[in-house]
Design an enzyme around this catalytic site. Structure first.
Site, short mmCIF file in Angstrom:
data_model
loop_
_atom_site.label_atom_id
_atom_site.label_comp_id
_atom_site.label_asym_id
_atom_site.label_seq_id
_atom_site.Cartn_x
_atom_site.Cartn_y
_atom_site.Cartn_z
N TYR A 130 -15.70 -27.01 3.86
CA TYR A 130 -15.11 -25.97 4.71
C TYR A 130 -13.77 -26.43 5.26
O TYR A 130 -13.60 -27.58 5.66
CB TYR A 130 -16.07 -25.63 5.87
CG TYR A 130 -15.47 -24.56 6.79
CD1 TYR A 130 -15.61 -23.21 6.49
CD2 TYR A 130 -14.75 -24.91 7.94
CE1 TYR A 130 -15.06 -22.23 7.31
CE2 TYR A 130 -14.20 -23.94 8.76
CZ TYR A 130 -14.35 -22.61 8.44
OH TYR A 130 -13.80 -21.65 9.25
N HIS B 190 2.99 8.24 -24.01
CA HIS B 190 4.38 8.10 -23.55
C HIS B 190 4.80 9.27 -22.66
O HIS B 190 5.98 9.59 -22.59
CB HIS B 190 5.36 7.98 -24.73
CG HIS B 190 4.91 7.04 -25.80
ND1 HIS B 190 5.16 5.68 -25.78
CD2 HIS B 190 4.16 7.25 -26.92
CE1 HIS B 190 4.63 5.11 -26.85
NE2 HIS B 190 4.00 6.04 -27.55
N SER C 185 5.88 19.73 4.98
CA SER C 185 7.10 19.01 5.32
C SER C 185 7.62 19.55 6.65
O SER C 185 7.46 20.73 6.95
CB SER C 185 8.14 19.23 4.22
OG SER C 185 9.44 19.06 4.74
N GLU D 230 -0.75 10.30 -2.92
CA GLU D 230 0.31 9.31 -2.74
C GLU D 230 -0.16 8.13 -1.89
O GLU D 230 0.15 6.97 -2.19
CB GLU D 230 1.53 9.96 -2.08
CG GLU D 230 2.22 10.95 -3.01
CD GLU D 230 3.26 11.76 -2.27
OE1 GLU D 230 4.44 11.41 -2.34
OE2 GLU D 230 2.90 12.75 -1.60
N LYS E 30 7.17 23.37 1.12
CA LYS E 30 6.50 22.20 0.58
C LYS E 30 5.00 22.16 0.84
O LYS E 30 4.52 22.53 1.90
CB LYS E 30 7.11 20.91 1.15
CG LYS E 30 8.51 20.62 0.66
CD LYS E 30 8.58 20.32 -0.81
CE LYS E 30 8.17 18.91 -1.15
NZ LYS E 30 9.10 17.89 -0.70
N1 ARG Z 1 -15.07 -18.43 12.53
C1 ARG Z 1 -15.23 -19.37 11.47
C2 ARG Z 1 -14.82 -18.74 10.13
O1 ARG Z 1 -14.71 -17.55 10.08
C3 ARG Z 1 -16.64 -19.82 11.39
C4 ARG Z 1 -16.81 -21.20 10.86
C5 ARG Z 1 -16.25 -22.21 11.79
N2 ARG Z 1 -16.60 -23.53 11.44
C6 ARG Z 1 -15.94 -24.55 11.95
N3 ARG Z 1 -16.31 -25.72 11.62
N4 ARG Z 1 -14.93 -24.38 12.76
O2 ARG Z 1 -14.62 -19.39 9.14
#
Ligand code: ARG
Length: 460
Positions: free
Chosen positions: A316, A155, A276, A289, A282
């Site tokens: 993706y 504490h 400072s 920090e 200072k």
């Molecule tokens: N520059 C893209 C990334 O960082 C690479 C992959 C792109 N793929 C696509 N189908 N557009 O994710």
């Protein structure tokens, strides 16, 4: 003309190009991109998917591009969109037809997953190296201070005596865990995604194990949809880095307190403090920090990437391009903080007299006084009450346990004898805390040896 322009009949808007391009930040993965492409080209040649001669000329040209990129001779241009297309375009400019065959059986989706893993693997190794240097600094400081008595707090109230060595080793233990956490992260990301293609693999008879082997992965990813859409490793790394920064930030907070006039436990060197512009007296702990402050960026990156990924359908999605800046910034931040922190600690002056003074004034040995009575056959709870009354008496009479007369002790309990003064002596209090993990010098020596062995196992 864009590599993918075949399906399009009009140019993209210039603002879209700027938004879409990642070359401005993913160019830092050029080495990994080329390394991955070399492994891929070698495999394509070996599997007879492209001519052996073409494979060799691709590999040779990629080597040349690598050298030129290292030398800063190739300008990264947003027309190339990202580092993957930039390298491929440069390759084709250099060797024509053969260059156009490199992308056979590959997509940027598995390519970027590979590059990112390769890149982060290297960065994790450097973070671990910097963390081991910081641990070594802490262990060196501990070795010098096994008898430097200081108060330990709960504490933020003075609680029990310990040594500065014991305190430094507490932080060393946190950092040891950070290292093992990063090692776990490395082990889990040790799977090679190339061969996942855009998302459902490829029809070509590729040899994924060969590529994995050349690139030093111990396994290949087990599912192509996951292979291209997994960013767990980046999130896991960010959580390791967040915990690491949380540790540094706690440490930074104590450094800031310790170098205040109120504590005066340490003084930072001129090289690691700032002044400072208005207050001439200072000397500010800006390094500590800023470390505490930069913790926010790393936590932010973790939240950011978790949020980017939270509702993405397989596989993706372009959202995932948002992963890199956050992770790059976090890795840069952590490396900077670790390096500067180590310098700050190695050059700070420890003030044992002030630590000792702080340890002498707060009834920090009250537990030991109670334990003394337990040694005389009194139950701990009764001993605790007697000592509490003694402390109360001291406070109202402006005394400490050390300066009480033996008669005053005896007024509180007849079990007190002259040996109480030796029992509450701060050195004795520390030396008696000889449990494994405790502050007694021989236990601290064991902790120092353990920490050194941990570092030595990793630094050849
Ligand atoms: N520059 C893209 C990334 O960082 C690479 C992959 C792109 N793929 C696509 N189908 N557009 O994710």
């Amino acid at each position: 003309m864009k590599l993918w322009s075949g399906r399009f009949s009009a140019d993209t808007d210039a603002a879209v190009d700027r938004m879409n391009a990642s070359i401005g930040f993913d160019n830092r993965m050029f080495r990994e991109d080329i390394q991955g492409s070399i492994a891929h080209a070698r495999m394509l040649g070996k599997c007879g998917i492209i001519d052996q001669a073409e494979s060799e000329s691709i590999i040779a040209a990629l080597g040349g591009i690598l050298l030129d990129m290292e030398a800063g001779k190739i300008e990264f241009n947003i027309a190339d969109e990202d580092i993957h297309m930039c390298v491929e375009a440069e390759l084709t400019r250099r060797i024509g037809e053969a260059g156009k065959r490199l992308h056979t059986a590959r997509s940027r989706n598995d390519q970027v997953a590979l590059d990112f893993k390769l890149y982060l693997r290297g960065e994790i190794a450097s973070v671990i190296g910097l963390e081991l240097s910081l641990i070594s600094a802490l262990v060196d400081i501990a070795e010098e201070n096994t008898l430097t008595i200081m108060p330990a707090y709960t504490h933020l109230q003075r609680a029990q005596p310990t040594t500065f060595a014991h305190y430094m080793l507490a932080y060393a233990n946190m950092l040891l865990r950070d290292v093992t956490r990063l090692e776990d992260c490395l082990a889990r990301m040790d799977t090679m995604p190339l061969g996942s293609g855009a998302l459902t693999g490829t029809t070509y008879p590729i040899d994924r194990a060969m590529v994995a082997n050349e690139l030093g992965f111990s396994a290949i990813t087990g599912n192509s949809l996951d292979g291209v859409s997994d960013r767990d490793y980046a999130i896991e790394l960010l959580s390791c880095l967040s915990i690491l920064m949380m540790h540094l930030s706690r440490f930074a907070e104590e450094i800031i307190l310790w170098c205040s006039w109120e504590f005066g436990f340490i003084e930072l060197s001129d090289a690691f403090s700032t002044g400072s512009s208005i207050m001439p007296q200072k000397k500010n702990p800006d390094v500590a920090e800023l470390t505490r402050g930069k913790t926010g960026r790393v936590y932010g990156a973790l939240m950011s990437l978790l949020t980017v990924m939270k509702a993405l359908p397989l596989a993706y999605n372009k959202d995932m391009q948002e992963d890199k800046e956050q992770v790059f910034d976090s890795v840069d931040t952590v490396k900077m903080c670790l390096g500067v922190f180590t310098g700050m600690l190695r050059t700070m002056a420890v003030k044992p007299e002030n630590m000792r003074k702080a340890a002498s004034a707060g009834f920090i040995n009250a537990t030991d006084c109670a334990d003394y009575l337990v040694g005389k056959g009194i139950a701990f709870r009764d001993a605790y009450t007697v000592t509490g009354n003694l402390v109360n008496y001291c406070v109202s009479h402006g005394k400490t346990l050390e300066t009480l007369d033996i008669s005053e002790y005896k007024d509180h309990s007849p079990s007190f004898g002259d040996d109480v003064y030796a029992a509450i002596d701060l050195e004795a209090c520390v030396k008696r805390r000889c449990v494994p993990g405790g502050p007694a010098p021989e236990q601290v020596d064991a902790q120092i040896a353990d920490a050194r062995a941990f570092v030595d196992r990793r630094v050849p």
